[in-house]
Design an enzyme around this catalytic site. Structure first.
Site, PDB file in Angstrom:
ATOM      1  N   TRP A   1      -3.642  -2.232  -1.100  1.00 42.26           N
ATOM      2  CA  TRP A   1      -3.297  -3.515  -1.618  1.00 42.26           C
ATOM      3  C   TRP A   1      -4.345  -4.548  -0.572  1.00 42.26           C
ATOM      4  CZ3 TRP A   1      -0.319  -5.910  -5.512  1.00 42.26           C
ATOM      5  CH2 TRP A   1      -0.230  -7.130  -5.256  1.00 42.26           C
TER       6      TRP A   1
ATOM      7  N   GLU B   1      16.334 -23.581  -4.346  1.00 39.95           N
ATOM      8  CA  GLU B   1      16.071 -22.206  -4.703  1.00 39.95           C
ATOM      9  C   GLU B   1      17.373 -21.388  -4.641  1.00 39.95           C
ATOM     10  OE1 GLU B   1      14.047 -18.580  -5.167  1.00 39.95           O
ATOM     11  OE2 GLU B   1      13.555 -20.529  -5.823  1.00 39.95           O
TER      12      GLU B   1
ATOM     13  N   ASN C   1      -1.477   1.680   6.347  1.00 38.74           N
ATOM     14  CA  ASN C   1      -0.722   0.709   5.742  1.00 38.74           C
ATOM     15  C   ASN C   1      -0.306  -0.322   6.965  1.00 38.74           C
ATOM     16  OD1 ASN C   1      -0.466   2.177   3.217  1.00 38.74           O
ATOM     17  ND2 ASN C   1       1.920   2.390   3.182  1.00 38.74           N
ATOM     18  N   GLY C   2      -0.350  -1.636   6.243  1.00 44.07           N
ATOM     19  CA  GLY C   2      -0.214  -2.786   7.636  1.00 44.07           C
ATOM     20  C   GLY C   2      -1.314  -3.174   8.067  1.00 44.07           C
TER      21      GLY C   2
ATOM     22  N   GLU D   1      20.350 -17.942 -12.058  1.00 44.57           N
ATOM     23  CA  GLU D   1      19.702 -16.802 -13.083  1.00 44.57           C
ATOM     24  C   GLU D   1      20.414 -15.562 -13.060  1.00 44.57           C
ATOM     25  OE1 GLU D   1      15.018 -17.515 -11.885  1.00 44.57           O
ATOM     26  OE2 GLU D   1      16.104 -16.894 -10.267  1.00 44.57           O
TER      27      GLU D   1
ATOM     28  N   ARG E   1       4.269   0.161  -6.295  1.00 48.88           N
ATOM     29  CA  ARG E   1       4.141  -0.470  -5.509  1.00 48.88           C
ATOM     30  C   ARG E   1       2.972  -1.568  -5.374  1.00 48.88           C
ATOM     31  NH1 ARG E   1       6.599   1.823  -0.532  1.00 48.88           N
ATOM     32  NH2 ARG E   1       5.052   0.716   0.584  1.00 48.88           N
TER      33      ARG E   1
ATOM     34  N   LYS F   1       9.717 -12.124 -16.338  1.00 48.61           N
ATOM     35  CA  LYS F   1       8.881 -12.324 -14.883  1.00 48.61           C
ATOM     36  C   LYS F   1       7.669 -12.930 -14.881  1.00 48.61           C
ATOM     37  CE  LYS F   1       8.863 -10.838 -10.715  1.00 48.61           C
ATOM     38  NZ  LYS F   1       9.822 -11.186  -9.810  1.00 48.61           N
TER      39      LYS F   1
ATOM     40  N   LYS G   1      18.665 -19.149  -7.747  1.00 48.55           N
ATOM     41  CA  LYS G   1      19.050 -17.567  -7.621  1.00 48.55           C
ATOM     42  C   LYS G   1      20.509 -17.342  -8.414  1.00 48.55           C
ATOM     43  CE  LYS G   1      15.413 -16.091  -6.713  1.00 48.55           C
ATOM     44  NZ  LYS G   1      14.864 -17.293  -7.370  1.00 48.55           N
TER      45      LYS G   1
ATOM     46  N   HIS H   1      25.846 -40.550  -5.551  1.00 46.64           N
ATOM     47  CA  HIS H   1      25.221 -41.082  -6.829  1.00 46.64           C
ATOM     48  C   HIS H   1      25.613 -40.481  -8.030  1.00 46.64           C
ATOM     49  CE1 HIS H   1      23.542 -44.351  -4.236  1.00 46.64           C
ATOM     50  NE2 HIS H   1      23.122 -43.321  -3.346  1.00 46.64           N
TER      51      HIS H   1
ATOM     52  N   CYS I   1       0.965  -1.125   0.193  1.00 46.90           N
ATOM     53  CA  CYS I   1      -0.294  -0.026   0.114  1.00 46.90           C
ATOM     54  C   CYS I   1       0.714   1.304  -0.157  1.00 46.90           C
ATOM     55  CB  CYS I   1      -1.088  -0.092   1.109  1.00 46.90           C
ATOM     56  SG  CYS I   1      -1.855  -1.416   1.564  1.00 46.90           S
TER      57      CYS I   1
END
Length: 624
Positions: free
Chosen positions: A89, A497, A115-116, A504, A27, A619, A501, A520, A2
C-alpha cells in the site's frame, strides 16, 4: 495495510507465497511481488502493479521463469523452497513496479519485504549512496536491503539484520533473505505486526495469520522490539542485542473468517484496534522534519496549489464531514485562513461563490461518494483548486482532483468508519501545519512541539485501548431510548462523530449538539433517564463545558464525561469519567473519539446487533 509472507521448507515456495498473499488481500494493496531463492543459486523476483492476477500473469510471462506448466502456472521456480512475498500500500513513491516489493541491494544478493515507515531513510540513503549503493526505487523501504547488505560483509544474515535494526528509526516490520544463507529468513519487528507459523519441516512468517492458516495452526508470537531467525527446522527469537528468548508454540482454533479478523469478534473491533498503526502510517513519512510537515513527496500532490490561497472550503458527508470540521478548527487556529465547512449534498445545489483564490477540499473515504464528487466538480468548474482526501488509490476522487492526500488506513470492512476517520483527521492536521509553515503563522517552536505531540499519538492510542474499560457504562445504559452528546470547539465534531457511531450501529435515537446551544431546545429532552455524553477534554473553554455539564446534571440527567488525564474538576460534576492521555488540546480529538467508538460498540453488542453490517447503510454511497 501492506502484507508480508515468508516461507522456508521443503515444498515449492512460489505457490505458497502467492496463496498467502491472496489471503492477505483483504488488507488492501496496490502492487505485489515475490522473490525466491532457486536451486541455481539465484534470486528470481517478479513484481507487478495492481492485483495478484497481474502478478501471476507477470510470473507466467517472465522469460526467466517460463517453463512447462502445471495447470497454467510457471514451474521453473518449483525447486525454490525459500522465498518472501509482499502486497504494498504505497506510502513513499508512486504506484509502479520499481516501488513494489521485494526490494534488493546493488548486488541482488539481499532481498527484503517491509511494512511500515523508515523515518530516517533520507540520511541512510545518502550515506549508503556515498558508499556505492545504487537505488532503484523512490521508497524508504529499499534502504533496508542496502543496509543489511552493507553489514552482511562482516557477519551472518542475523548479525547484519541486528546491525541494520539498530540504525533504523520509525515503525516497521521486515523480513530479509540472502543468497549467502539460502535456507534462512530473518525477521524484525518494531510496532508493526509479524507472526510465525510452525509446520512439520517448514516455517512460515507473515504479517497476519490468514497467510498460513491453510498450512498450520501452530503459531509463535513475535513481540515488539524482537528479531527472529527462521529455518525449516524452527525459529530462534532474539533481542536486538542478540540475547536468545524462549517462545512457546500456541495452537489456535480459528476458522478463516476469525483469522481475517485477527482474533477479534468483529471487523469493527479489529479496525478500532488498528487505529494506532493506521495513524502512524498516515503521518510518519510526512513528519520526518522535526519542525515541519512535507506533503510535496506525494507523487499526486503539488504544494504550489497551497500558496496564495485566501479561503478554503471543505465538502464532505457523514463521518468525513466531522473530520473536516476538526480540520477547519486546526487550519483557522494555526494557519489563520478562513474555512467554510459544507455538507456536500447541500453545497452542490447552493450556487456557491467560489473561484481561483479558493482551495476546495473534498473528503471521501471511498473516493466514490456521489455528493462529494459532484461538489468537487462544481468547484473545479468555477476555477477553484481541488484537493481530495481519500483512502482509495485510483478512485474517482483521485482522478477528478488537482491533488490528492491519501489516508493510509488500509482496507476498512466495517461499515461504520473508525480508523479511516482518525486518518482523515490526521491528514487535516498535517495540511493545517503545512499551511501554517508556508504562511509563517506558527513559529518553529510551536510547530516542533505540535509535530512531536502528533507523533506521540499512535503510542497513546495503543495505551488508551489497552486500559480502556467502558463496558460497565454500556451495561448501565444499553436499554435507554435516547442519548444526547455535547461538545464545544474541537469537542463538538467529536460529539457529532460519537453520536453518529451510536446511531449507526445500535439504532438508538441520539442527538449531538454544541453544548452552548443546549439551552435553546435540547435541554427540554433531559430527565433522569437520559444519558448525556460530554466531551470535556482540556481546552481554553473547558470552564464553559463544565458549566454546561452542571446545567445537565441539574435536570437529573446521567453525565458520562470524556476528560484528559489529570483533570480533577470534571470528576466532581459527572457520574462517569473516561480518561484519555493528555495532549495538546487541538490534537485531543484523535484520542477523545476512541472511547465513543468503543462505547457504541459495546452498546450495540449488548443489544445483539451486527455491528459490521448495520441495517440500511453502505460502505460506499454512490447515489444521492
Amino acid at each position: 495495510m501492506c502484507g508480508i509472507v515468508g516461507y522456508v521448507g521443503q515444498r515449492p515456495a512460489q505457490d505458497i507465497l502467492l496463496a498467502g498473499l491472496q489471503k492477505l488481500e483483504y488488507r488492501g494493496y496496490d502492487s505485489a511481488g515475490i522473490s525466491v531463492i532457486t536451486a541455481a543459486d539465484e534470486i528470481e523476483s517478479v513484481r507487478a502493479v495492481g492485483n495478484l492476477a497481474n502478478l501471476k500473469a507477470a510470473i507466467d510471462a517472465d522469460e526467466a521463469l517460463r517453463a512447462p506448466s502445471e495447470g497454467g502456472v510457471a514451474t521453473a521456480t518449483r525447486g525454490a523452497t525459500t522465498g518472501i512475498g509482499h502486497t504494498r500500500w504505497a506510502t513513499h513513491g508512486r504506484v509502479n513496479e520499481s516501488n513494489a516489493h521485494p526490494h534488493f541491494d546493488t548486488t541482488n544478493r539481499v532481498h527484503v519485504v517491509v511494512n511500515g515507515i523508515v523515518e530516517n531513510y533520507l540520511a541512510l540513503k545518502t550515506r549508503l549512496t556515498d558508499m556505492g549503493a545504487q537505488f532503484t526505487s523512490e521508497t524508504d523501504a529499499e534502504v533496508i536491503a542496502h543496509l543489511v547488505s552493507h553489514h552482511l560483509a562482516t557477519g551472518s544474515l542475523v548479525d547484519a539484520v541486528r546491525a541494520a535494526y539498530a540504525e533504523l528509526q520509525g515503525h516497521f516490520a521486515f523480513v530479509a533473505m540472502t543468497l549467502d544463507e539460502p535456507d534462512v529468513l530473518v525477521g524484525a519487528r518494531r510496532e508493526c505486526p509479524l507472526i510465525i507459523g510452525r509446520g512439520e519441516g517448514e516455517t512460515f512468517l507473515a504479517s497476519a495469520i490468514p497467510a498460513f492458516l491453510a498450512h498450520t495452526r501452530k503459531v509463535q508470537y513475535i513481540e515488539n522490539g524482537e528479531l527472529v531467525v527462521v529455518t525449516a527446522e524452527g525459529t530462534t527469537f532474539l533481542t536486538p542485542e542478540g540475547e536468545e528468548l524462549p517462545r512457546d508454540i500456541v495452537e489456535i482454533d480459528w476458522d478463516e473468517e476469525t483469522a481475517e479478523k485477527g482474533g477479534f469478534e468483529t471487523f469493527m473491533l479489529k479496525e478500532i484496534h488498528e487505529q494506532a498503526d493506521a495513524v502512524a502510517e498516515t503521518i510518519a513519512d510526512r513528519t520526518v522534519r522535526p519542525d515541519g510537515v512535507d506533503l510535496a513527496e506525494e507523487a499526486s500532490f503539488d504544494e504550489d496549489m497551497l500558496r496564495g490561497v485566501t479561503r478554503i472550503v471543505v465538502v464532505a458527508c457523514g463521518t468525513s464531514y466531522h473530520a473536516g470540521l476538526i480540520g477547519r478548527y486546526a487550519i483557522e487556529e494555526w494557519a489563520r485562513i478562513p474555512v467554510e465547512m459544507d455538507v456536500a449534498s447541500e453545497y452542490r445545489y447552493r450556487n456557491p461563490v467560489v473561484g481561483p483564490d479558493c482551495l476546495v477540499i473534498g473528503i471521501t473515504q471511498s473516493g466514490e461518494t456521489a455528493d462529494t464528487l459532484a461538489a468537487m466538480r462544481l468547484a473545479s468548474e468555477r476555477g477553484a483548486k481541488v484537493i481530495a482526501v481519500t483512502n482509495v488509490m485510483g478512485s474517482q476522487a483521485t482522478r477528478d482532483a488537482d491533488g490528492v492526500l491519501y489516508t493510509r488506513a488500509g482496507l476498512e470492512i466495517g461499515v461504520a468508519a473508525t480508523k479511516t476517520f482518525l486518518c482523515q483527521v490526521a491528514v487535516m492536521y498535517l495540511l493545517a501545519l503545512r499551511l501554517a509553515e508556508l504562511r509563517g503563522t506558527l513559529g518553529v517552536e510551536d510547530r516542533t512541539r505540535l509535530i512531536s505531540e502528533l507523533k506521540r499519538v499512535p503510542h497513546e492510542i495503543d495505551q488508551l485501548l489497552a486500559s480502556l474499560d467502558v463496558e460497565a457504562i454500556a451495561q448501565q445504559h444499553f436499554t435507554r431510548e435516547f442519548f444526547l452528546y455535547l461538545g464545544r470547539h474541537v469537542g463538538l465534531p467529536v460529539a457529532l462523530e460519537g453520536a453518529l457511531k451510536l446511531k449507526e450501529i445500535s439504532y438508538i435515537p441520539t442527538d449531538a449538539y454544541a453544548a452552548g446551544e443546549m439551552k435553546h431546545g435540547p435541554i427540554a429532552l433531559l430527565d433522569e433517564s437520559t444519558p448525556v455524553v460530554c466531551i470535556a477534554t482540556d481546552s481554553p473553554i473547558l470552564d464553559k463545558v463544565v458549566s454546561n455539564v452542571q446545567e445537565v446534571r441539574a435536570r437529573g440527567a446521567h453525565v458520562v464525561a470524556v476528560a484528559s488525564e489529570g483533570n480533577v474538576e470534571i470528576g466532581e460534576h459527572a457520574e462517569d469519567v473516561i480518561r484519555i492521555p493528555a495532549l495538546d488540546w487541538m490534537l485531543q480529538p484523535l484520542l477523545a473519539v476512541i472511547p465513543l467508538q468503543v462505547l457504541a460498540y459495546h452498546i450495540a453488542r449488548l443489544r445483539g446487533l451486527n455491528v459490521d453490517q448495520p441495517r440500511n447503510l453502505a460502505k460506499t454511497v454512490t447515489v444521492e
